[in-house]
Structures are given as C-alpha cells and as structure tokens.
Write a protein that holds these residues in place. Structure first.
Motif, PDB file in Angstrom:
ATOM      1  N   VAL A  31       0.866  -1.170   0.000  1.00  0.00           N
ATOM      2  CA  VAL A  31       0.000   0.000   0.000  1.00  0.00           C
ATOM      3  C   VAL A  31       0.903   1.220   0.000  1.00  0.00           C
ATOM      4  O   VAL A  31       1.982   1.197   0.595  1.00  0.00           O
ATOM      5  CB  VAL A  31      -0.962   0.017   1.207  1.00  0.00           C
ATOM      6  N   SER A  33       1.247   5.781  -0.352  1.00  0.00           N
ATOM      7  CA  SER A  33       0.733   7.134  -0.481  1.00  0.00           C
ATOM      8  C   SER A  33       1.102   7.676  -1.853  1.00  0.00           C
ATOM      9  O   SER A  33       1.868   7.058  -2.610  1.00  0.00           O
ATOM     10  CB  SER A  33       1.332   8.019   0.610  1.00  0.00           C
ATOM     11  N   ARG A  50      -3.099   2.169  -4.026  1.00  0.00           N
ATOM     12  CA  ARG A  50      -2.872   3.569  -3.663  1.00  0.00           C
ATOM     13  C   ARG A  50      -3.736   3.965  -2.475  1.00  0.00           C
ATOM     14  O   ARG A  50      -4.924   3.637  -2.406  1.00  0.00           O
ATOM     15  CB  ARG A  50      -3.199   4.464  -4.857  1.00  0.00           C
ATOM     16  N   LEU A  51      -3.128   4.690  -1.534  1.00  0.00           N
ATOM     17  CA  LEU A  51      -3.841   5.317  -0.426  1.00  0.00           C
ATOM     18  C   LEU A  51      -3.805   6.821  -0.699  1.00  0.00           C
ATOM     19  O   LEU A  51      -2.773   7.454  -0.505  1.00  0.00           O
ATOM     20  CB  LEU A  51      -3.168   5.001   0.913  1.00  0.00           C
ATOM     21  N   GLU A  58      -3.759  10.251   6.799  1.00  0.00           N
ATOM     22  CA  GLU A  58      -4.721  10.002   5.728  1.00  0.00           C
ATOM     23  C   GLU A  58      -4.318   8.821   4.848  1.00  0.00           C
ATOM     24  O   GLU A  58      -5.024   8.490   3.911  1.00  0.00           O
ATOM     25  CB  GLU A  58      -4.880  11.260   4.869  1.00  0.00           C
ATOM     26  N   THR A  59      -3.180   8.180   5.160  1.00  0.00           N
ATOM     27  CA  THR A  59      -2.709   7.063   4.333  1.00  0.00           C
ATOM     28  C   THR A  59      -2.361   5.850   5.195  1.00  0.00           C
ATOM     29  O   THR A  59      -3.202   4.985   5.428  1.00  0.00           O
ATOM     30  CB  THR A  59      -1.498   7.498   3.495  1.00  0.00           C
ATOM     31  N   ARG A  62      -4.640   4.749   8.153  1.00  0.00           N
ATOM     32  CA  ARG A  62      -6.057   4.513   7.891  1.00  0.00           C
ATOM     33  C   ARG A  62      -6.349   3.008   7.891  1.00  0.00           C
ATOM     34  O   ARG A  62      -6.133   2.314   6.885  1.00  0.00           O
ATOM     35  CB  ARG A  62      -6.443   5.129   6.552  1.00  0.00           C
ATOM     36  N   ASP A  64      -9.201   1.489   7.862  1.00  0.00           N
ATOM     37  CA  ASP A  64     -10.241   1.101   6.913  1.00  0.00           C
ATOM     38  C   ASP A  64      -9.701   0.942   5.501  1.00  0.00           C
ATOM     39  O   ASP A  64     -10.053  -0.002   4.777  1.00  0.00           O
ATOM     40  CB  ASP A  64     -11.382   2.119   6.946  1.00  0.00           C
ATOM     41  N   LEU A  65      -8.813   1.848   5.091  1.00  0.00           N
ATOM     42  CA  LEU A  65      -8.256   1.763   3.743  1.00  0.00           C
ATOM     43  C   LEU A  65      -7.344   0.550   3.581  1.00  0.00           C
ATOM     44  O   LEU A  65      -7.319  -0.093   2.522  1.00  0.00           O
ATOM     45  CB  LEU A  65      -7.484   3.047   3.415  1.00  0.00           C
ATOM     46  N   ASP A  68      -9.464  -2.549   3.363  1.00  0.00           N
ATOM     47  CA  ASP A  68     -10.112  -2.583   2.058  1.00  0.00           C
ATOM     48  C   ASP A  68      -9.123  -3.030   0.983  1.00  0.00           C
ATOM     49  O   ASP A  68      -9.486  -3.785   0.063  1.00  0.00           O
ATOM     50  CB  ASP A  68     -10.677  -1.208   1.714  1.00  0.00           C
ATOM     51  N   ALA A  69      -7.858  -2.583   1.100  1.00  0.00           N
ATOM     52  CA  ALA A  69      -6.829  -3.006   0.143  1.00  0.00           C
ATOM     53  C   ALA A  69      -6.601  -4.508   0.229  1.00  0.00           C
ATOM     54  O   ALA A  69      -6.416  -5.185  -0.792  1.00  0.00           O
ATOM     55  CB  ALA A  69      -5.530  -2.248   0.407  1.00  0.00           C
ATOM     56  N   ARG A  72      -9.576  -6.201  -1.517  1.00  0.00           N
ATOM     57  CA  ARG A  72      -9.568  -6.042  -2.970  1.00  0.00           C
ATOM     58  C   ARG A  72      -8.488  -6.875  -3.648  1.00  0.00           C
ATOM     59  O   ARG A  72      -8.636  -7.256  -4.813  1.00  0.00           O
ATOM     60  CB  ARG A  72      -9.380  -4.564  -3.323  1.00  0.00           C
TER      61      ARG A  72
END
Length: 674
Positions: A31, A33, A50-51, A58-59, A62, A64-65, A68-69, A72
């Motif tokens: 992951v 930024s 990408r974050l 914010e990257t 996170r 949750d992000l 999610d990565a 996916r």
C-alpha cells in the motif's frame, strides 16, 4: 498457510518483508501514499494499492483503507512492519476480526505493553526491575528526569529535564510531539540515569508456549533519543547477560507474548538494569541479531503466525559480531535537522547482500538513485550492517564502506557515523546514551578543511573536461588555452555552510596544469555569487595526471589522488580519498534577487508552524522560543538569535512553509537605530 501478504508499511521495512516473502514463495501486496508511488517497495510488490494523500493520518494510519486493500487484492495476512500501526492493538484486532492472519503478537499483548505506565506496573509484579516513575509531574522531587510518551517509541516525545523550572514546558512539548507521532498525548516521567546504556533483548514466542531470548543488542549511541548505532552482542559485565535474558523472557511470559518482540533495559554503570519498555514488533535494528544468529526473523514471524512452533528452544550462542548504523537524511550544517531533496546517487561498495542474514556487509535501504526524500515520513534512508568474526573487524569494515559510499543530492549523517565508528572510545566499547555529548569531535566533517580546495579544483577540471568533450569543434583543445598566457579560468562554488570558494587555474598547450590557486571563505548569496574570499591558499605542488568529466587524478606533492566527480545541473559532488564535498557552481552573471530584511529567520526545511509563542512588537532575549516548526514527525524550535524586537511574523500557526521561507524577523537595537 499464508499465500498472499499485505505489508501495511513503507520504505525499508516494507522491502525487508517483501524479500523474505519472495524467498518463501508468498505473494505480496504493497500500500502506498501518493508521495511513495514511485518508491522501490511499490515496484517490488506483486500488487500495489494507492492510499490517496501523503500525510500518515490520511494514508498509512487509515485502518479502513488498509483492510479494504487487503480485501480487494485477496490478501490473507497483514504484516505491520514497524512504526505507524505496528503497535496499535485496535488494528491488530481489526485484522483478525476481518478473518486475516495477523503477523504480530496478540492484540491483548500489544494493549498491555502499549500503555507504558500500566506495563511497568504489570512487569514489576513479575519481578522485572523498574526505575522510579511518576505520572503526576507535581509529585517529582528527584531530578534529573526523562519525560516519555506512553504510546510509542523511537525517541518521539522524549525530553531530559535537569530541574523543576523546565518541567512544565518539557511535558507540554512532549505531549504535542507524542500526539503528532502516535495520536496519543499521554506522557510519564521516570528518573534519568547518568551514563546509562540502552541494552535490549530480542524475544520470540510461539503459540505452543515457547518463549526464548535470541540475544541482546547495545543501542546506546543515540542522538535526540533516537538510536543511530546498534550492535550485537553487547559488551557486558560478567553475569549480566544471563540476568537480562531471564528478565526479558519473564516480561514476555507475563503478557502471553507470541511473535517477535524486544524488551528494552537501561543498564547503569554499576551493572544494575531497569525495564524501559517492550516493543511489540520487529525492531529497526533486528538485522544485527540476524547476523549473529543466522536466523531470518521475518521468516520466524510468518512461521509463528501460521501456528507453527519455533525451530529452537534456547538462546543460540552468538557467532561473531555485527554493527548497524542508520543512515539518515540530515543536514550537518543545521544541527543535523532532517533534510529533504532528490537522492541523485546512492551507492555503497562491497555490499554482500540485502534484506537477509548476510556475512560481510548487508544493506537494507528504502531508497535508490532518483528517490525523493520528502517531509512526510521519517528521515532514515537505509541501514548498513557489517558482520565479522570480531568487533574490531566489523567496526573497520563498516567505517570503510560508509566512508567510500557515494551519497549525492541529500545531505546525510554519514560523516558523523564514520567518526563515531573510528573514535577510540567506541573502539574500547566505552559507550552510553551520552556518548555524543561527551565526544563533540565526532561531529566534524570527514573532509579536512585544507583539502576542500583540491576537491574544488577537481570539480572545476572535470567540468572543463565535460565541456571540451561536448564541443562540436576542436574538442581536443585544452579548455581556456591561448597562445599567449592571459586570464586564468575562474569557477566559483558555494558550499553547504554558506561560504564561497573560487578556483583559478590555467592549462598549457599540452593540457597540463600550468598554475592554480583557490580562494576559500566569504559568504555566498544568490544575488552576489561569491562574497569577499579569504586570502588564496598556498597551493601544494599539483600535477594533473588525468581529467575526465567524471574522474580527475591529481599528483599532490608526489602522492597520486583520485577524485570521482558527479554533476547534476549546477550541483557537483566530489568523492575523494579523505571525504566528500558537495558544491554548487555559481553563475558567472547571477540574476538580481530580493534582499532579505536584517534579522530574518528562515525555515530550515519544509513543514508546518504549529505554535507561535510571541507577538509582533514583543521584546525578546537571545534564545527565547519564537515559534515551533513541525517537520518529518519532529518539533523544531525557532529561537531568537539575539536580543531584539519581533518585527514580523508572516506565518500564522497552522501555516505551511517551504525551505527558506521567512518565519520571523527580529530586529536588534543596532538595526533599529541604523
């Protein structure tokens, strides 16, 4: 078994985890930024997500992000690296709740050790020695003390306080830095031990009840409470090693520890030791343990995360000695503050391997040629590790490789590291956390001042050779040559400390160096070019042996010396036998620029003004705190250079600035009356 692993981190540690995964056949996900889109770790992963954004909040922070990565990309496991979310119990729980394998200790153990105040109480009950600790500053009566962040490590939020007068501001500053680094401003205070050594024990546990110590590391040499040199094994008094290992294992067992962890201790001069903290993750300095045990600790992490047993049940005896240095982007001319820029060349000689246990030299880096070093993340570029049969041999090997490394475009702490390794005190293992304070000589640059003229001459001759090589006609004619001797060739440079240096030389019709002189000193500004130079240095007998665009060989008083020259735009990097020089060639006819107001204080690097402590019109004394700049996760105080009056404060709290921006203007009585 783990089939696809997501690394929830960046830089060097991400590359380290990816390397072991490749060796084991595990697919990988990175992951990243926006700032890291072109970073080496992104290119080396099988998949990358990408974050959006750059700031850690914010990257990389996170949850949750990141989850999610993983969803996916079909990842079935997450490795947190170190820093960011590595010691976040909520993240560990979220990963396991999502049905993924967490490569780290149980969330419960992370939570127990994450609150350092509660951890000290818990481990004191387990018999681990402790320092006096306070959570209420009003109760402190024993100075000096050390203010520490409860939620993290890495030196963030640490402040030494010598007397009660400085305690309130130290606590407030530590809270701000801890909140920025860890999202938690809780701090505590413990007694500060003079001449203490920072010694830590690598522990490992599995789900079958085995907990072992894999040896210890000495991490005493620190700057601003951040480790810069680490070694294994530590040089310890008789009987201390066994007691340290036993205390570390007891601490790990007290919290039901599983996976890789480090129990850190403060070793007093009398041989007593005290618990500092337990880091529930892989440490930055783990390669020295790998070097002397020949164990891949990331492989063991994956093995344990899959539920397998550790392949050893006792502490392995160390084989040889290993020393690691942290190569960081720092500006020696600005009190080693973090530096930014483009890394035009990053080359270390004699490297035997990367990111895995290696005999000889090992390089774990997060950068490569062309990498951009920005303001958003930690300043560490790489770790260089030397293994040898003895401590003395490892020291010499590491210092030599560092000294010969080509590090162009971003200033680093390389010279400091080499000086430390070559100091008699380090050679005698006379180290503790105050080492740098007692040995200020190690901050001197490697390149002696009287050899800078030779480096500048080499730069000028290489530039002339490049111009002749690119000439469309008469390329073999010596640069600046005339039938009748006339004016010499003149090249002016700026050096990082702001001084100027002027090279004047003349070549004869054969291309030989007919005469030369270098004038050093004087200030340099973009508008003025070279300021008034000092008297010309008396040149030694110099014979030009060879000059090419990238290499110049000089015979100096009968001794042949070779210089490598690398030019990027107006920047010229010269690596010689005794050190490196970074020069900026100045234009012959510089364009005029606006003149700064007297008393202007400039931003040393890009960042954000977090607090403004004074007002326009306020009288200040030399050393008064004017404002606080936050950059690369650290606070940088901006102090009044002299007694005067605050005339301007152009940047409000919260404002972003670039390097060289005016932060404040302080006028002195002389400037006011002139």
């Amino acid at each position: 078994m783990i089939t696809r692993l997501l690394v929830a981190n960046r830089g060097e540690i991400a590359r380290r985890v990816l390397a072991t995964c490749r060796a084991l056949g595990v697919a990988t996900v990175a992951v990243h930024s926006d700032a890291d889109a072109d970073a080496p770790f992104v290119a080396e992963a099988d998949l990358a997500v990408r974050l959006p954004g750059n700031a850690p909040a914010e990257t990389y922070l996170r949850v949750d992000l990141i989850l999610d990565a993983a969803r996916r990309t079909g990842a079935d496991a997450v490795h947190p690296g170190y820093g960011f979310l590595a010691e976040n119990a909520e993240f560990a729980a979220a990963v396991t709740d999502a049905g993924l394998t967490w490569v780290g200790p149980p969330a419960k153990a992370i939570a127990a050790m994450g609150d350092k105040v509660a951890a000290k109480a818990l481990l004191a009950d387990a018999g681990v020695p402790m320092l006096p600790t306070w959570t209420d500053p009003d109760e402190i009566t024993d100075f000096p003390v050390l203010v520490k962040a409860s939620a993290g490590g890495g030196g963030r939020g640490m402040r030494i306080v010598a007397d009660p007068a400085g305690l309130a501001e130290a606590v407030a500053s530590a809270r701000r830095e801890a909140a920025a680094a860890f999202g938690d401003d809780t701090v505590f205070v413990e007694r500060y031990v003079e001449r203490g050594r920072h010694v830590e024990v690598q522990v490992f546990g599995d789900t079958h009840g085995t907990v072992v110590a894999l040896g210890e590391r000495d991490c005493s040499i620190q700057r601003r409470h951040q480790k810069i040199v680490e070694e294994a094994p530590a040089v310890l008094p008789d009987g201390v090693r066994q007691r340290l290992h036993a205390a570390a294992v007891a601490a790990a067992r007290a919290v039901g520890y599983v996976g890789a962890g480090t129990v850190e201790f403060l070793l007093a001069p009398d041989g007593q030791f005290f618990f500092l903290e337990m880091n529930t993750r892989l440490q930055v300095e783990h390669p020295v343990t790998e070097a002397v045990t020949e164990l891949d600790l990331v492989r063991l992490q994956l093995l344990v995360a899959e539920g397998g047993p550790l392949p050893l049940a006792a502490t392995p005896p160390p084989d040889g000695h290993a020393i690691e240095v942290r190569l960081c982007a720092e500006d020696p001319a600005r009190d080693h503050r973090p530096a930014t820029g483009v890394l035009h060349r990053f080359a270390v000689p004699q490297v035997a391997g990367e990111f895995a246990p290696t005999k000889g030299l090992r390089l774990d880096s997060g950068v490569a040629d062309g990498s951009t070093v920005g303001v958003h993340y930690d300043s560490m570029l790489a770790k260089l590790v030397a293994w040898a049969p003895t401590r003395a041999e490892a020291t010499r090997l590491l210092a030599g490789a560092l000294a010969r490394a080509e590090l162009h475009g971003v200033t680093t702490n390389r010279d400091l590291l080499v000086r430390v390794l070559r100091s008699p005190a380090f050679g005698a293992a006379e180290v503790d956390t105050g080492f740098l304070d007692r040995h200020p000589d190690v901050f001197a640059p490697l390149l002696p001042a009287d050899e800078l003229p030779l480096a500048a001459l080499a730069a000028a001759l290489a530039s002339a050779a490049a111009r002749r090589a690119a000439a469309p006609v008469l390329a073999g004619l010596p640069s600046g040559w005339r039938n009748v001797p006339a004016f010499p060739q003149v090249t002016r440079y700026a050096v990082p400390n702001g001084d100027g240096i002027e090279v004047r030389y003349r070549l004869d019709r054969t291309g030989a160096l007919a005469d030369w002189v270098v004038s050093a000193g004087g200030s340099v500004s973009p508008a003025e070019g070279s300021g008034p130079p000092a008297a010309p240095s008396l040149p030694p007998s110099v014979v030009l042996v060879a000059a090419a665009p990238d290499r110049v060989v000089l015979d100096v008083d009968g001794v042949r010396r070779a210089y490598s020259v690398h030019r990027v735009g107006s920047q010229v990097f010269v690596d010689g036998p005794d050190g490196a020089a970074s020069l900026t060639e100045l234009p012959r006819f510089p364009l005029p620029t606006a003149e700064l107001a007297a008393g202007s204080l400039l931003a040393p690097l890009p960042g954000a003004v977090t607090r403004v402590h004074v007002e326009v019109g306020q009288r200040v004394a030399a050393g008064d705190l004017l404002l606080t700049l936050e950059a690369m996760k650290l606070e940088h105080p901006v102090l009044a250079p002299a007694d005067g009056v605050v005339a301007e404060l152009p940047v409000p709290a919260g404002g972003q600035v670039d390097t060289g921006a005016v932060l404040a203007v302080v006028t002195t009585p002389e400037e006011t009356t002139s």
